[in-house]
Every structure is written in C-alpha cells, then in structure tokens.
Design a protein around this motif. Structure first.
Motif, mmCIF file in Angstrom:
data_model
loop_
_atom_site.group_PDB
_atom_site.id
_atom_site.type_symbol
_atom_site.label_atom_id
_atom_site.label_comp_id
_atom_site.label_asym_id
_atom_site.label_seq_id
_atom_site.Cartn_x
_atom_site.Cartn_y
_atom_site.Cartn_z
ATOM 1 N N TYR A 97 -3.887 -0.449 -4.804
ATOM 2 C CA TYR A 97 -3.514 0.842 -5.387
ATOM 3 C C TYR A 97 -4.488 1.942 -4.970
ATOM 4 O O TYR A 97 -4.087 3.098 -4.776
ATOM 5 N N TYR A 98 -5.763 1.598 -4.801
ATOM 6 C CA TYR A 98 -6.735 2.583 -4.311
ATOM 7 C C TYR A 98 -6.357 3.064 -2.917
ATOM 8 O O TYR A 98 -6.418 4.267 -2.624
ATOM 9 N N LEU A 99 -5.958 2.129 -2.047
ATOM 10 C CA LEU A 99 -5.557 2.512 -0.695
ATOM 11 C C LEU A 99 -4.299 3.376 -0.730
ATOM 12 O O LEU A 99 -4.144 4.292 0.080
ATOM 13 N N GLU A 157 4.841 3.134 -6.852
ATOM 14 C CA GLU A 157 5.864 2.129 -7.117
ATOM 15 C C GLU A 157 5.201 0.787 -7.409
ATOM 16 O O GLU A 157 4.050 0.552 -7.024
ATOM 17 N N PRO A 158 5.903 -0.129 -8.070
ATOM 18 C CA PRO A 158 5.338 -1.468 -8.315
ATOM 19 C C PRO A 158 5.131 -2.224 -7.006
ATOM 20 O O PRO A 158 5.802 -1.956 -6.001
ATOM 21 N N VAL A 198 0.841 -1.201 0.000
ATOM 22 C CA VAL A 198 0.000 0.000 0.000
ATOM 23 C C VAL A 198 0.878 1.253 0.000
ATOM 24 O O VAL A 198 0.621 2.211 -0.750
ATOM 25 N N VAL A 199 1.913 1.248 0.838
ATOM 26 C CA VAL A 199 2.818 2.403 0.885
ATOM 27 C C VAL A 199 3.556 2.546 -0.444
ATOM 28 O O VAL A 199 3.742 3.665 -0.948
ATOM 29 N N ARG A 200 3.981 1.444 -1.021
ATOM 30 C CA ARG A 200 4.600 1.510 -2.348
ATOM 31 C C ARG A 200 3.652 2.146 -3.355
ATOM 32 O O ARG A 200 4.059 2.959 -4.192
#
Length: 384
Positions: free
Chosen positions: A287-289, A31-32, A24-26
């Motif tokens: 990715y939404y998060l 980032e991938p 989530v942080v990525r």
C-alpha cells in the motif's frame, strides 16, 4: 525436457511479479488487494514418431527406388491449479509487522539500507517519560511537518545479535582480534578467544550475546527537531510532563537509544526524549508503494532519491520494452526493463531499483506467510 522445465519456471516468476505489480497499482487506486498462487504444475510431454518408405519400379522396367521418410511430433499439455490466498494464516502473515530479525537478515545479505528504510519504516514515535507524545509519519505526499522523503533515506540501521545465547564466531589474525571487539561489544557479549591449532597467527573469537538486543537505528536530526515540537503543543496534557515544567523543549536531551520494532529500552533515561521505530507489514509496503505511485504521478514527491536512484517507478501507457507489465483500468502499467551496467557504462541512465523492490516483496511474502496453501509443489514434467 530442460526447456519445458525452464519455461515453467519463467511462468511462475512472471506470474508472481505481475501479481505484486497489479496489487501495487490497485493500491494506488485505493482498491483491495488479492493474492493467488500455483499449487501444482504438471507438464505432460507426449512424443510420437514414425518411419516409412516410398518405393517405385520394384516391378517393371527402369531402376527401382526406395525413399525413406521419418516423422515425429511433440505435444505439451500442462495442467495446473491456482488457489486464492485468503486463509486466516496467510492474512495474519501479510498484516504482521516485519520483525527486526528479518530486517537484520536483509541487511546482512547486502541489501541497500537507503532502499530498505523508506519501505519498512511506517513511522517514528516520539516518547517522553514513556508516553507517546507524537509521531513522524512516512506517508508519501503527506509527511509530518519538519521532515521530507529524504529524511527517511537517512535512517541508518545497526545490526547485532538477535537474542540471548546467540553465538557468533570469526577467525581473524591475532592483531585484528581486538578491532573486532571494539565498538562497545565487550559489555554486550561473553567473549572467548582461541588460537587456531592449524595456524598460530589466527585467532578464533567466539561472541555469545548476554541478553536480547533490538535492532539499533540512527535517525537524522530532523526527527529529533520534530519530536521536540510535540512537547510545545498547546493541547498536550501538562500533567503528563511534570519534569518539563521548568524547562524548554530545546533543553530536553534526546536519547541516543533508538528502539526499533519493540518497547522502550529499560536502560533509557525517563527524563529524555526518545524515539521508537514502527515497522510496516508486507501488505503495508504494498500500500505504501501504491501511495507513492499516486503521489509521484500527482507531482507531490520526486521519484528519485538523493543519489539519483529510482526506488520504485511504474510507467503508464509507456511504449518500449518492459520487465513486468499488467493491464488495469484500461491502461498498461509497466516497469522499465533496464540493462546491465546502464549507469556504470557511462550511458547517463539512472539506476532503477524497481525490480529489486519486487524481489524484496517476493521474499517477504514467502518469509512472512507460512500457510500450507502457499507451499507450491515443484514443477514436474511427465514424459510418455
């Protein structure tokens, strides 16, 4: 042995939770994402012991004495294997849209609809005469004009049978049998009633779905209003809207039939404005998060819903106890370790559902991906 087995369970759980938070942080940094898993854990537990004695004055003057000594040791040397989850099967499972049957399952298990809707709904398509004329996007910090984050909280799901032939039974008091059949069920099911042979006051109602049925949803008024605006856009192809030549957008009726995760229903009138819900994939939720985390930190959206509950909150370099924490780009990212009954006890603390979201993603990853790589062997402890 019991302690070691429980400790391994904690390690696997913490690893999964941290992996999800890290991704989530990525995603917040665009980032991938990467996923790994334990394939096998073996704990080698060695036990050793010895018994001895110290003797004094066995020969000579003075009283003789013998002092026994007992010693033992335990050694735990676990071995494990970690593999990257990058197979074609795993990737397809992560990228596949979540199906209505999966959402129905979560709803039946008591998951909060107000929490599920913002996570799983990627967008709402607006259709007129079977053509998509626009879409209402659920993108934190970049919502479609006319809707807000709170609009997606208002989406209400209705559950029903999954497919033709599915059978549902319920045993209820006879006087309540018709209540169970209310709400339009009579035209969707083949229904039989059987008196209980044990208790004549009870009736068993068996319902068999007549045809495949999609998940229904009720959308707030903001969605219908926004969909109408797409009909008045100057750049629309007027040839596609012959039925709208002598009418205005406000005069177009909005169909009450909402298709969730499928094609437009064949019984939906073609001259009505209809809407179709498009669901995210599991990877899309991650990715939404990430987008939500970045938008919240930039002050573009609130991190609480209209009930004051936190959907997903991640602290950056925040001191104090953390339920899940990872290090990334020189910062410590953590989810607050809330206590049981914080708000209910009158402490004034909010209800933080961040760990519920992590739990939901854990289950979705397992449900959506059936790759053999992801099937880990159970933890074992060998004693020798």
């Amino acid at each position: 042995m019991t302690s070691f087995s429980v400790d391994y369970n904690r390690v696997v759980a913490d690893t999964r939770d941290r992996m999800i938070l890290l991704n989530v942080v990525r995603s917040a940094y665009r980032e991938p994402t990467y996923y790994t898993a334990f394939t096998q854990i073996e704990g080698s537990l060695s036990m050793s012991g010895s018994v001895g004695a110290d003797a004094a004055n066995l020969i000579g003057p003075g009283p003789a004495s013998v002092t026994p000594t007992v010693s033992g040791s335990f050694a735990n040397a676990p071995t494990f294997a970690i593999i990257p989850l990058n197979s074609d099967e795993f990737s397809k499972g992560m990228l596949a849209p979540i199906g209505p049957d999966t959402i129905r399952l979560f709803l039946s298990q008591g998951w909060r609809p107000k929490m599920l809707a913002p996570l799983v709904v990627q967008k709402v398509e607006c259709l007129y005469q079977d053509q998509v004329i626009g879409e209402v996007r659920n993108e934190p910090g970049g919502y479609t004009p006319g809707v807000t984050a709170a609009s997606f909280e208002k989406i209400v799901f209705y559950t029903g049978p999954l497919a033709k032939g599915d059978v549902y039974t319920a045993t209820v008091p006879g006087k309540d049998a018709m209540k169970l059949l209310a709400g339009g069920a009579l035209d969707k099911f083949d229904i039989t009633e059987t008196a209980s042979p044990i208790d004549p006051t009870l009736t068993t109602v068996t319902m068999t779905a007549k045809a495949d049925q999609n998940l229904d949803a009720r959308l707030p008024q903001e969605f219908a209003s926004t969909c109408r605006t797409f009909l008045t856009k100057p750049n629309r192809e007027t040839s596609s809207f012959k039925g709208l030549v002598e009418s205005t957008a406000e005069a177009v009726s909005v169909s009450g039939l909402i298709t969730a995760g499928g094609d437009r229903r064949p019984d939906a009138p073609r001259n009505e404005l209809s809407m179709n819900i498009v669901f995210r994939s599991t990877d899309g939720i991650v990715y939404y998060l990430g987008e939500r985390l970045r938008a919240t930190m930039e002050g573009k959206i609130p991190d609480t819903d209209t009930d004051g509950d936190v959907l997903f909150r991640v602290g950056r370099d925040v001191p104090g106890a953390a339920a899940v924490a990872i290090d990334h780009r020189g910062s410590r990212w953590s989810i607050y370790a809330s206590d049981i009954g914080d708000r209910e006890a009158g402490s004034g603390a909010i209800v933080d559902r961040s760990l519920q979201v992590i739990a939901l993603l854990n289950q979705l990853i397992s449900a959506q991906t059936s790759t053999k790589e992801f099937s880990r062997a159970p933890a074992t402890v060998r004693v020798r």
